[in-house]
Design an enzyme around this catalytic site. Structure first.
Site, mmCIF file in Angstrom:
data_model
loop_
_atom_site.group_PDB
_atom_site.id
_atom_site.type_symbol
_atom_site.label_atom_id
_atom_site.label_comp_id
_atom_site.label_asym_id
_atom_site.label_seq_id
_atom_site.Cartn_x
_atom_site.Cartn_y
_atom_site.Cartn_z
ATOM 1 N N ASP A 190 0.810 -1.187 -0.053
ATOM 2 C CA ASP A 190 0.126 -0.024 -0.105
ATOM 3 C C ASP A 190 0.900 1.213 -0.034
ATOM 4 O O ASP A 190 1.568 1.453 0.695
ATOM 5 C CB ASP A 190 -0.997 -0.097 1.191
ATOM 6 C CG ASP A 190 -1.885 1.092 1.006
ATOM 7 O OD1 ASP A 190 -1.856 1.976 0.568
ATOM 8 O OD2 ASP A 190 -3.212 0.535 1.468
ATOM 9 N N ASN A 194 -13.109 -3.105 3.809
ATOM 10 C CA ASN A 194 -14.029 -1.876 3.781
ATOM 11 C C ASN A 194 -14.947 -2.193 2.950
ATOM 12 O O ASN A 194 -14.921 -2.498 1.893
ATOM 13 C CB ASN A 194 -13.234 -0.662 3.540
ATOM 14 C CG ASN A 194 -11.993 -0.314 4.666
ATOM 15 O OD1 ASN A 194 -12.144 -0.715 5.783
ATOM 16 N ND2 ASN A 194 -10.950 0.050 3.944
ATOM 17 N N HIS A 224 -10.900 -5.437 -2.094
ATOM 18 C CA HIS A 224 -9.713 -5.870 -1.677
ATOM 19 C C HIS A 224 -9.760 -6.003 -0.072
ATOM 20 O O HIS A 224 -10.790 -5.322 0.583
ATOM 21 C CB HIS A 224 -8.806 -4.589 -2.220
ATOM 22 C CG HIS A 224 -8.926 -3.046 -1.483
ATOM 23 N ND1 HIS A 224 -10.192 -2.597 -1.995
ATOM 24 C CD2 HIS A 224 -8.523 -2.598 -0.618
ATOM 25 C CE1 HIS A 224 -10.303 -1.365 -1.228
ATOM 26 N NE2 HIS A 224 -9.410 -1.540 -0.519
ATOM 27 N N HIS A 272 -6.952 -5.213 3.121
ATOM 28 C CA HIS A 272 -5.827 -4.790 3.887
ATOM 29 C C HIS A 272 -5.157 -5.962 4.625
ATOM 30 O O HIS A 272 -5.851 -6.381 5.442
ATOM 31 C CB HIS A 272 -5.996 -3.580 4.595
ATOM 32 C CG HIS A 272 -6.606 -2.438 3.909
ATOM 33 N ND1 HIS A 272 -6.030 -1.288 3.518
ATOM 34 C CD2 HIS A 272 -7.935 -2.234 3.437
ATOM 35 C CE1 HIS A 272 -6.701 -0.470 2.826
ATOM 36 N NE2 HIS A 272 -7.828 -0.919 2.669
#
Length: 114
Positions: free
Chosen positions: A30, A87, A100, A102
């Site tokens: 990221d 999220n 996606h 994290h």
């Protein structure tokens, strides 16, 4: 319709520091890291968010989570622990409408988050 940032990364139109890839998912560092280790693992299929996944996506969703764990292990996070975050929607912190997860670690994580 224009491509998302993640679709451009998948298509190699935007560079990324890739740590894992297979036919279904791509994992990369990221650029806005929130932990010493912060990697995104994305579905190559363009699913906007988890709430829009359908029963036919079950194999992909399971694969995403299993590979997230494998990437975390590869990054040396298994012993100390890590956090996986997905999220969903603006109030959930979603900024890119592409499914996606994290993978964050390398420091203690506070609870509750946010």
């Amino acid at each position: 319709m224009s491509k998302s940032v993640f679709e451009k990364i998948i298509d190699r139109e935007i560079p990324a520091s890739i740590v894992y890839e297979d036919d279904l998912v791509l994992a990369f560092k990221d650029i806005n890291a929130q932990a010493p280790v912060h990697v995104l693992i994305i579905a190559k299929k363009a699913i906007p968010r988890i709430a829009e996944a359908v029963p036919d996506d079950q194999k992909l969703l399971g694969h995403l989570l299993l590979k997230a764990a494998a990437v975390a292990d590869k990054l040396g996070l298994s012993k100390s622990g890590y956090r996986l975050v997905i999220n969903n929607g603006p109030n959930g912190g979603e900024t890119i409408p592409h499914l996606h997860c994290h993978i964050m670690g390398g420091r203690p994580m506070a609870w509750p988050p946010g």
